[in-house]
Structure formats: structure tokens, C-alpha cells
Write a protein that holds these residues in place. Structure first.
Motif, PDB file in Angstrom:
ATOM      1  N   LYS A 128       0.809  -1.216   0.000  1.00 49.63           N
ATOM      2  CA  LYS A 128       0.000   0.000   0.000  1.00 49.63           C
ATOM      3  C   LYS A 128       0.848   1.275   0.000  1.00 49.63           C
ATOM      4  O   LYS A 128       0.324   2.370  -0.243  1.00 49.63           O
ATOM      5  CB  LYS A 128      -0.929   0.012   1.207  1.00 49.63           C
ATOM      6  CG  LYS A 128      -0.225  -0.033   2.551  1.00 49.63           C
ATOM      7  CD  LYS A 128      -1.218  -0.126   3.692  1.00 49.63           C
ATOM      8  CE  LYS A 128      -0.520  -0.200   5.052  1.00 49.63           C
ATOM      9  NZ  LYS A 128      -1.488  -0.322   6.161  1.00 49.63           N
ATOM     10  N   ALA A 129       2.143   1.143   0.240  1.00 51.01           N
ATOM     11  CA  ALA A 129       3.033   2.306   0.250  1.00 51.01           C
ATOM     12  C   ALA A 129       3.764   2.482  -1.082  1.00 51.01           C
ATOM     13  O   ALA A 129       4.726   3.251  -1.159  1.00 51.01           O
ATOM     14  CB  ALA A 129       4.048   2.172   1.387  1.00 51.01           C
ATOM     15  N   HIS A 130       3.303   1.790  -2.137  1.00 57.04           N
ATOM     16  CA  HIS A 130       4.047   1.817  -3.406  1.00 57.04           C
ATOM     17  C   HIS A 130       4.129   3.222  -4.016  1.00 57.04           C
ATOM     18  O   HIS A 130       5.041   3.519  -4.787  1.00 57.04           O
ATOM     19  CB  HIS A 130       3.406   0.856  -4.412  1.00 57.04           C
ATOM     20  CG  HIS A 130       2.099   1.326  -4.962  1.00 57.04           C
ATOM     21  ND1 HIS A 130       0.902   1.164  -4.308  1.00 57.04           N
ATOM     22  CD2 HIS A 130       1.816   1.976  -6.119  1.00 57.04           C
ATOM     23  CE1 HIS A 130      -0.077   1.679  -5.024  1.00 57.04           C
ATOM     24  NE2 HIS A 130       0.439   2.180  -6.134  1.00 57.04           N
ATOM     25  N   LYS A 131       3.197   4.123  -3.656  1.00 63.44           N
ATOM     26  CA  LYS A 131       3.238   5.482  -4.201  1.00 63.44           C
ATOM     27  C   LYS A 131       4.461   6.261  -3.724  1.00 63.44           C
ATOM     28  O   LYS A 131       4.863   7.251  -4.346  1.00 63.44           O
ATOM     29  CB  LYS A 131       1.961   6.227  -3.826  1.00 63.44           C
ATOM     30  CG  LYS A 131       0.703   5.672  -4.491  1.00 63.44           C
ATOM     31  CD  LYS A 131      -0.536   6.475  -4.103  1.00 63.44           C
ATOM     32  CE  LYS A 131      -1.778   5.941  -4.786  1.00 63.44           C
ATOM     33  NZ  LYS A 131      -2.992   6.693  -4.416  1.00 63.44           N
ATOM     34  N   LYS A 132       5.044   5.842  -2.644  1.00 62.82           N
ATOM     35  CA  LYS A 132       6.216   6.528  -2.100  1.00 62.82           C
ATOM     36  C   LYS A 132       7.518   6.092  -2.778  1.00 62.82           C
ATOM     37  O   LYS A 132       8.552   6.730  -2.613  1.00 62.82           O
ATOM     38  CB  LYS A 132       6.333   6.259  -0.592  1.00 62.82           C
ATOM     39  CG  LYS A 132       5.143   6.736   0.224  1.00 62.82           C
ATOM     40  CD  LYS A 132       5.340   6.429   1.702  1.00 62.82           C
ATOM     41  CE  LYS A 132       4.147   6.891   2.528  1.00 62.82           C
ATOM     42  NZ  LYS A 132       4.330   6.608   3.974  1.00 62.82           N
ATOM     43  N   TYR A 133       7.468   4.987  -3.530  1.00 63.85           N
ATOM     44  CA  TYR A 133       8.701   4.407  -4.082  1.00 63.85           C
ATOM     45  C   TYR A 133       9.439   5.380  -5.001  1.00 63.85           C
ATOM     46  O   TYR A 133      10.665   5.520  -4.920  1.00 63.85           O
ATOM     47  CB  TYR A 133       8.386   3.113  -4.842  1.00 63.85           C
ATOM     48  CG  TYR A 133       8.147   1.914  -3.960  1.00 63.85           C
ATOM     49  CD1 TYR A 133       7.720   2.060  -2.645  1.00 63.85           C
ATOM     50  CD2 TYR A 133       8.340   0.630  -4.438  1.00 63.85           C
ATOM     51  CE1 TYR A 133       7.498   0.959  -1.840  1.00 63.85           C
ATOM     52  CE2 TYR A 133       8.120  -0.487  -3.638  1.00 63.85           C
ATOM     53  CZ  TYR A 133       7.690  -0.312  -2.339  1.00 63.85           C
ATOM     54  OH  TYR A 133       7.484  -1.408  -1.548  1.00 63.85           O
ATOM     55  N   ALA A 134       8.701   6.056  -5.884  1.00 60.93           N
ATOM     56  CA  ALA A 134       9.337   6.943  -6.869  1.00 60.93           C
ATOM     57  C   ALA A 134      10.107   8.057  -6.170  1.00 60.93           C
ATOM     58  O   ALA A 134      11.247   8.377  -6.537  1.00 60.93           O
ATOM     59  CB  ALA A 134       8.288   7.522  -7.816  1.00 60.93           C
ATOM     60  N   ARG A 135       9.493   8.653  -5.152  1.00 56.86           N
ATOM     61  CA  ARG A 135      10.157   9.743  -4.422  1.00 56.86           C
ATOM     62  C   ARG A 135      11.375   9.234  -3.656  1.00 56.86           C
ATOM     63  O   ARG A 135      12.417   9.884  -3.624  1.00 56.86           O
ATOM     64  CB  ARG A 135       9.150  10.391  -3.464  1.00 56.86           C
ATOM     65  CG  ARG A 135       9.699  11.563  -2.672  1.00 56.86           C
ATOM     66  CD  ARG A 135       8.564  12.338  -2.006  1.00 56.86           C
ATOM     67  NE  ARG A 135       7.736  11.469  -1.184  1.00 56.86           N
ATOM     68  CZ  ARG A 135       8.007  11.195   0.107  1.00 56.86           C
ATOM     69  NH1 ARG A 135       9.088  11.718   0.674  1.00 56.86           N
ATOM     70  NH2 ARG A 135       7.197  10.425   0.804  1.00 56.86           N
TER      71      ARG A 135
END
Length: 468
Positions: free
Chosen positions: A221-228
């Protein structure tokens, strides 16, 4: 502390390999022409041999770069080094022979070439092993460290930390954890390095500490933080590695594939899916089984006579088993029991002191001699010398519902012997343990692994207390 500089270490390895090859060249030349131990008739001066030796040495370096022999090796096992050394020097030697043939250089001593190849392989393996042992000892003492920051103090991050602490020879030290949902570890995990902040503190943490690698062990669920996170790490020159939250579903060595231009994780990468590996294994199976049949033919003839004299019925017993790609085949054995209804044999386990056995059959089963006809199954392509043992379809239908991943064993040909059997998992032993060993073999197959299993089978002997 000594900081790792991969480019510098690669240059050191290249120079060391060149020096090792030069020393092995001089040793081979002395052994062939100067020691007096061999015929030293030579029509060419040393400079001619030195020229071809130099060509061989630089070819080995180039091939080494091509096959990633000089890639970062901290996490590589000794067996990986051995395989790469065999690959590099095998290709280099074939290249040298090709050049000698094209240039019509016929006066180079073949004995010298053979000695040079063997000396190179042995010398390279020995010195690389020594280097690896020395580096492991230095890392255990705190030198040559790599510093790691773990993002995520959940089950994935904790599992990674615990596994990493079991291998101090790798030289990794964890600085701490960053986590958004907890500031301290629970009591049972108090031995771990502390949680030093949240994910938003990554910039400050990278500036405050000298960190070499960041391990992302966050939930899906934290995959949105990966790019940053990756962008921040790359801006500071820190390597980033991701442990997927579903890592327990993946094999020991997951393989990344490309399909329609998109990267994909191959959940079950099998080395024997590659044509070259299948051809190598099949060629070995044919050659080994032919030799085995020839060498054991007197034994098989004696068994044939013994069965005929001790009990009525056919000498060979055939039974349906499930093999490659879930296709059934008839597996052959020497008959060790009284003739009975085939449906009974197909659906009933053999037990200790089984009344169906003949006295001669008991001896055959205890010594595994009853398995010898399976070499004909290997020749026919139904089986391999090494692989998971095939099972009867009746029991396969039961096991596939009861035991997770049971059907994975049918991705390759079944074998006469296997990794499970050489570890004592034969007869009345755990089916789950057998499958775990079979899956390990399937995912980690190499030709040397097959040879290891065969040697282990022979060394342990064919007698087995569970074989009844």
C-alpha cells in the motif's frame, strides 16, 4: 575503515588475473620444457609461446567482462566464482584453439596447452578462494563495511535484518530503520537497530550518515512513495534495493523478464527452461545411462536369473508414474513382490515387512538394485538421472490438494535419484520436506549440482533404512 571502491577493486582483480595467468604460463612452460618430467622437444622459442599466452590472457579478461565475472561479488557464493572461472577459461581456450587453427600454427605443443588450461583454472580458483576468505575475515572484524538503511520496520524489514545478521562475512552493517507507523520496536525485537525516524526523514538521514544502500521493505500500500524514495537516493548516489511485500511467494532466485515492453517478475524461473541447459542435461543423461547399463549388465543378468528362480511371474515390473508436464509414463523396476492385482500396487503404499515382498525382492529393494531398469527409462526420455522422484497418479491427485506447490516437481523430468533422496528423504518420510528439496533443486539447477548429487548418492551407498 576501508571503504569499498568497486572500480578500484575491479582493476585490482583484472591485474591479479593477468598476473595469475602469467605465473601459470611460466609454470606450464617450465613443467613441459624445463622440468625434465616430460618430453621437452620444442621447435618454437619462448617468445612464440609468450605471444599466444598473452592473447589468451587478454581474451580471458574480455570474456570475463562479457559474462559479468568482474561484477560486484560481495553477495556471490564460491560456487558462482568456480562456474564463472570454468566459463571464462573454457571460452578463452576454445578461442585460442580457433585462432591457432586459422593461423595454421601447428607447432605449439598440445601437452603444453592442456597443462596451461588446467593450471589456469586451478590457480584462478585457488587464489580467488583465498581472496574471498581473507575479505570475509576482514569483514567479520569490521573492515570493508557496507552501511545499510532499512525503510520499513514491519515483518519484511525485520526478516531482512535477521537474515542479514546471520551472514557477518558479507560485511553489511545496518544503520537503523525508518518507519511511518512506529517509533520503537516491540519488546521481542529489541535486539534490532533502532528506528531513527520516518520515511520523510530520509533526506536528513542520508546527509547525516554515510549510507551505501537503502533497502525498501515497505508494504504494497506504500508503493506510491517508491518513486520519491528512489529519486532521493539516486540524487545522493546511494543504491536502492526493493524487497517486495510478497517475497514469500517468490522463488529463491526470482527472474525479471520483459513482455510487451514491460518488466515482469517470473514467479518460477527454472534454469532447465533454457534450451542449452536442457540439451546439456539430456546429453549427459544419455551418456551416463549407457555407461551405467553396460557396467551393470552382469548384475542385471544375475538379478534376472534370481527373480526367475525365486518366484513365478515376469522379471520386470512396470508401473504408471506422472512425469514431465504431468504426462504419465510406465516406469520399470525389477519385480520384488509376488504378482498381484495392478490396482493394488497403484494405490497402496509399501510398508515395513510388507508380506507382498519376496525374500529376494527384499534384498533388491534394500540395495536399490531393483531401480536399475530405470536407466532404460532415461534413455527413452521419460526420466533423467537426477530429478524429483516420480509418483503414482493416484497419490498425485491426493498430494496436489494437501501439499502446497506439490505439482511444481512436474516442471522437469523425474529422476532416478534426487536432492531429497540424497538427504535421507526416501520411503516413509515427510512428503512436505521432499517437495521443499525438489523445489530447491528445480530453482537452483546447475550441471555441477547434478554431479554433486550423483557423487553424494554413490558416496552414501545404495543401502537405505527407509527402502522397503
Amino acid at each position: 575503515m576501508i571503504r569499498q571502491n568497486q572500480r578500484f577493486l575491479t582493476q585490482i582483480y583484472v591485474l591479479s588475473d593477468l598476473l595469475c595467468t602469467l605465473l601459470m604460463f611460466l609454470f606450464s612452460y617450465w613443467l613441459k620444457f624445463g622440468s625434465g618430467l616430460m618430453s621437452h622437444y620444442n621447435t618454437l622459442p619462448l617468445k612464440n609461446y609468450l605471444l599466444w599466452g598473452t592473447i589468451y590472457s587478454f581474451a580471458a579478461i574480455l570474456i570475463g567482462f562479457y559474462v559479468r565475472f568482474y561484477a560486484p561479488r560481495r553477495r556471490k557464493s564460491p560456487s558462482y566464482d568456480i562456474l564463472k572461472i570454468l566459463q571464462v577459461h573454457g571460452l578463452s581456450f576454445l578461442g585460442l584453439l580457433s585462432i591457432l587453427f586459422i593461423s595454421k600454427e601447428v607447432h605449439i605443443s598440445r601437452e603444453f596447452l592442456a597443462i596451461f588450461l588446467i593450471a589456469n583454472v586451478v590457480g584462478m580458483i585457488a587464489y580467488r578462494y583465498i581472496v574471498k576468505r581473507v575479505l570475509s575475515r576482514l569483514r567479520r572484524k569490521g573492515f570493508n563495511k557496507r552501511y545499510v538503511l532499512i525503510l520499513g520496520a514491519g515483518s519484511v524489514g525485520r526478516s531482512f535484518y535477521n537474515n542479514l545478521m546471520q551472514h557477518p562475512e558479507l560485511g553489511y552493517e545496518v544503520i537503523g530503520f525508518l518507519d511511518d507507523f512506529q517509533s520503537t520496536h516491540e519488546q521481542e525485537n529489541s535486539h534490532m537497530k533502532p528506528i531513527i525516524g520516518t520515511i520523510d526523514d530520509l533526506d536528513d538521514t542520508l546527509e547525516k550518515f554515510m549510507i551505501d544502500e537503502v533497502i525498501i521493505a515497505l508494504p504494497l500500500k506504500a508503493h506510491k512513495k517508491y518513486a520519491r524514495i528512489i529519486d532521493k537516493c539516486e540524487r545522493t548516489g546511494v543504491k536502492t534495493l526493493i524487497i517486495p511485500d510478497f517475497f514469500d511467494l517468490l522463488p529463491a532466485r526470482p527472474f525479471f523478464d520483459n513482455f510487451a515492453g514491460l518488466p515482469m517478475i517470473n514467479v518460477r524461473d527454472i534454469p532447465l527452461d533454457e534450451l542449452s541447459n536442457r540439451l546439456l542435461k539430456r546429453a549427459f543423461d544419455i551418456g551416463f545411462s549407457l555407461v551405467a547399463i553396460i557396467l551393470t549388465s552382469p548384475v542385471m543378468l544375475a538379478v534376472w536369473i534370481g527373480i526367475k528362480l525365486t518366484s513365478p511371474g515376469p522379471v520386470l515390473f512396470k508401473q504408471e508414474r506422472m512425469g514431465l508436464d504431468r504426462r504419465n509414463f510406465h516406469m520399470y523396476k525389477f519385480r520384488s513382490m509376488h504378482v498381484s492385482d495392478p490396482s493394488t500396487a497403484d494405490t497402496q503404499w509399501t510398508v515395513e515387512n510388507d508380506p507382498r515382498r519376496t525374500w529376494f525382492g527384499s534384498l533388491l529393494r534394500k540395495t536399490s538394485i531393483d531401480e536399475l531398469p530405470q536407466f532404460f527409462n532415461v534413455l527413452a526420455g521419460h526420466m533423467s538421472v537426477v530429478g524429483p522422484r516420480p509418483e503414482r497418479p493416484y497419490f498425485v491427485e491426493q498430494f496436489k490438494e494437501e501439499i502446497p506447490k506439490y505439482m511444481i516437481k512436474h516442471h522437469i523430468r523425474p529422476g532416478i535419484t534426487g536432492w531429497a533422496q540424497t538427504n535421507g528423504l526416501r520411503g516413509d518420510t515427510s512428503i512436505e520436506d521432499r517437495i521443499n528439496h525438489d523445489i530447491f533443486y528445480i530453482e537452483n539447477w546447475t550441471f555441477l549440482f547434478d554431479l554433486r548429487i550423483i557423487v553424494k548418492t554413490i558416496a552414501k551407498g545404495l543401502m537405505n533404512k527407509n527402502a522397503y
